[in-house]
Design a protein around this motif. Sequence first.
Motif, short mmCIF file in Angstrom:
data_model
loop_
_atom_site.label_atom_id
_atom_site.label_comp_id
_atom_site.label_asym_id
_atom_site.label_seq_id
_atom_site.Cartn_x
_atom_site.Cartn_y
_atom_site.Cartn_z
N ASP A 80 -11.54 24.84 -23.26
CA ASP A 80 -12.44 26.00 -23.26
C ASP A 80 -12.10 26.96 -24.39
OD1 ASP A 80 -13.68 24.94 -21.05
OD2 ASP A 80 -12.64 26.21 -19.59
N MET A 81 -10.81 27.15 -24.64
CA MET A 81 -10.40 28.05 -25.72
C MET A 81 -10.81 27.49 -27.08
SD MET A 81 -6.63 29.20 -24.36
CE MET A 81 -6.30 30.19 -25.82
N LEU A 82 -10.64 26.18 -27.27
CA LEU A 82 -11.03 25.56 -28.53
C LEU A 82 -12.54 25.53 -28.69
CD1 LEU A 82 -8.50 22.57 -28.63
CD2 LEU A 82 -8.50 24.60 -30.10
N ALA A 83 -13.25 25.36 -27.57
CA ALA A 83 -14.72 25.39 -27.64
C ALA A 83 -15.21 26.76 -28.08
CB ALA A 83 -15.31 25.02 -26.28
N GLY A 84 -14.50 27.80 -27.62
CA GLY A 84 -14.86 29.15 -28.05
C GLY A 84 -14.65 29.36 -29.54
N LEU A 85 -13.79 28.56 -30.14
CA LEU A 85 -13.53 28.64 -31.58
C LEU A 85 -14.39 27.65 -32.37
CD1 LEU A 85 -9.63 28.92 -31.51
CD2 LEU A 85 -11.28 30.77 -31.86
N GLY A 86 -15.28 26.94 -31.64
CA GLY A 86 -16.18 26.01 -32.32
C GLY A 86 -15.66 24.60 -32.44
N HIS A 87 -14.63 24.26 -31.70
CA HIS A 87 -14.06 22.90 -31.77
C HIS A 87 -14.34 22.18 -30.45
CE1 HIS A 87 -11.96 23.98 -35.45
NE2 HIS A 87 -11.50 25.06 -34.84
N ASP A 88 -15.10 21.12 -30.51
CA ASP A 88 -15.43 20.34 -29.32
C ASP A 88 -14.46 19.17 -29.21
OD1 ASP A 88 -16.60 19.32 -27.09
OD2 ASP A 88 -18.34 18.45 -28.11
N VAL A 89 -13.43 19.32 -28.40
CA VAL A 89 -12.41 18.28 -28.26
C VAL A 89 -12.22 17.96 -26.77
CG1 VAL A 89 -11.20 18.90 -30.38
CG2 VAL A 89 -10.55 19.96 -28.21
#
Length: 231
Positions: A80-89
């Motif tokens: 969720d934190m990475l998704a908020g930064l634009g990274h879909d992992v």
Amino acid sequence: MPDLKGYGWLLLDGMVMTLGVATASMIGALAVGLAAAVGKIFAPRAGRALIEAYTTVARGVPELVLLLLIYYGLPTLAQDMLAGLGHDVSLRIDPFIAGIGTLSLIYAAFACEVYRAAYLAVPSDQGEAARALGLSAAQAFRCVILPQMMRYALPGLGNVWMVLLKATALISVIQLPELMRSADVAARSTRLPFTFFFMACLLYLALTLVSMWGQVRLERWALRGVPGSSL
């Protein structure tokens, strides 16, 4: 001898996995617990407060809750934190690593208190004598205090091992093929739950009895030459 319908080797493989998880977790608990105990004894007030908070949480929250939090919660939080930064992992923790890490952190808190009590049991004049001989504080602790601490700590650490060994059964909920998981798979496949769960009980009991025997031998070795020892 009950008919295990070809699943006996599955139980033995699960027992080997249980021993591997328990051994690795105990090694981690001993190392982290010793570091935490040293911090509780020698660290400044802020450091002691942080360690106290850690041991309180680790001893106060159920093992299963912490296991699920680490195995399922941490990857989801990171995603969720990475998704908020634009990274879909997509992240996933290996169940073996998650199990060992969780048990190590939990039982390190118990080992910490065992070590601290063992340190307090060592006569204070031992450290003073070591300093009088010219040893530094670190040398006095490593060469004089720590060996005596371990002798006092052995019974408590043995109890930590016993509890940790049984707690490995909780890791079955994250699909690690340890003994409990293997027994569950065999029970579902054969529809013989009593047979396989009873066999799991016997295997856990066998591991406990061997551990108790080993603990007695280890304590007897540690107390060799000590006046008044009854072991």
